[in-house]
Design a protein around this motif. Structure first.
Motif, short mmCIF file in Angstrom:
data_model
loop_
_atom_site.label_atom_id
_atom_site.label_comp_id
_atom_site.label_asym_id
_atom_site.label_seq_id
_atom_site.Cartn_x
_atom_site.Cartn_y
_atom_site.Cartn_z
N LEU A 1 32.71 -48.25 -25.62
CA LEU A 1 32.65 -49.52 -24.89
C LEU A 1 31.67 -50.52 -25.50
CD1 LEU A 1 32.61 -47.99 -21.31
CD2 LEU A 1 34.53 -49.11 -22.44
N THR A 2 31.02 -50.18 -26.58
CA THR A 2 29.98 -51.05 -27.13
C THR A 2 30.52 -52.42 -27.52
OG1 THR A 2 30.25 -50.05 -29.31
CG2 THR A 2 28.47 -49.21 -27.92
N THR A 3 31.70 -52.49 -28.13
CA THR A 3 32.27 -53.78 -28.50
C THR A 3 32.58 -54.61 -27.26
OG1 THR A 3 33.24 -52.77 -30.46
CG2 THR A 3 34.11 -54.91 -29.80
N LEU A 4 33.15 -53.96 -26.24
CA LEU A 4 33.47 -54.67 -25.00
C LEU A 4 32.20 -55.18 -24.32
CD1 LEU A 4 35.67 -55.50 -22.98
CD2 LEU A 4 35.37 -53.29 -21.90
N VAL A 5 31.16 -54.38 -24.31
CA VAL A 5 29.89 -54.80 -23.71
C VAL A 5 29.30 -55.97 -24.50
CG1 VAL A 5 27.52 -54.09 -23.25
CG2 VAL A 5 29.39 -52.59 -22.62
#
Length: 78
Positions: free
Chosen positions: A6-10
């Protein structure tokens, strides 16, 4: 879902008004409950709880944004 997925989404969530990605990344640690047993049995109750909370938060934020737009531009949305 593991938190690092989820790092890119965050990171992209800082460009919007929506913060459901932050809620999702916080709840993603529930996925580690799968590793409690040697057979890696996924607890579907925890998965359902995680996604219910995430979708609930997303719907809450969507409705909140919709109401803010309605208040800011009442003539355009009538």
């Amino acid at each position: 879902m593991h938190p690092w997925y989820l790092t890119t989404l965050v990171a992209l969530s800082v460009l919007t008004f929506y913060r459901y990605a932050l809620v999702w990344s916080g709840l993603a640690v529930l996925s580690y409950a799968t590793y409690q047993t040697a057979s890696y049995h996924e607890n579907l109750y925890l998965t359902a709880l995680e996604y219910s909370l995430v979708f609930g938060w997303l719907i809450y934020e969507y409705k909140k944004q919709k109401n803010l737009k309605k208040e800011a531009f009442p003539a355009l949305l009538s």
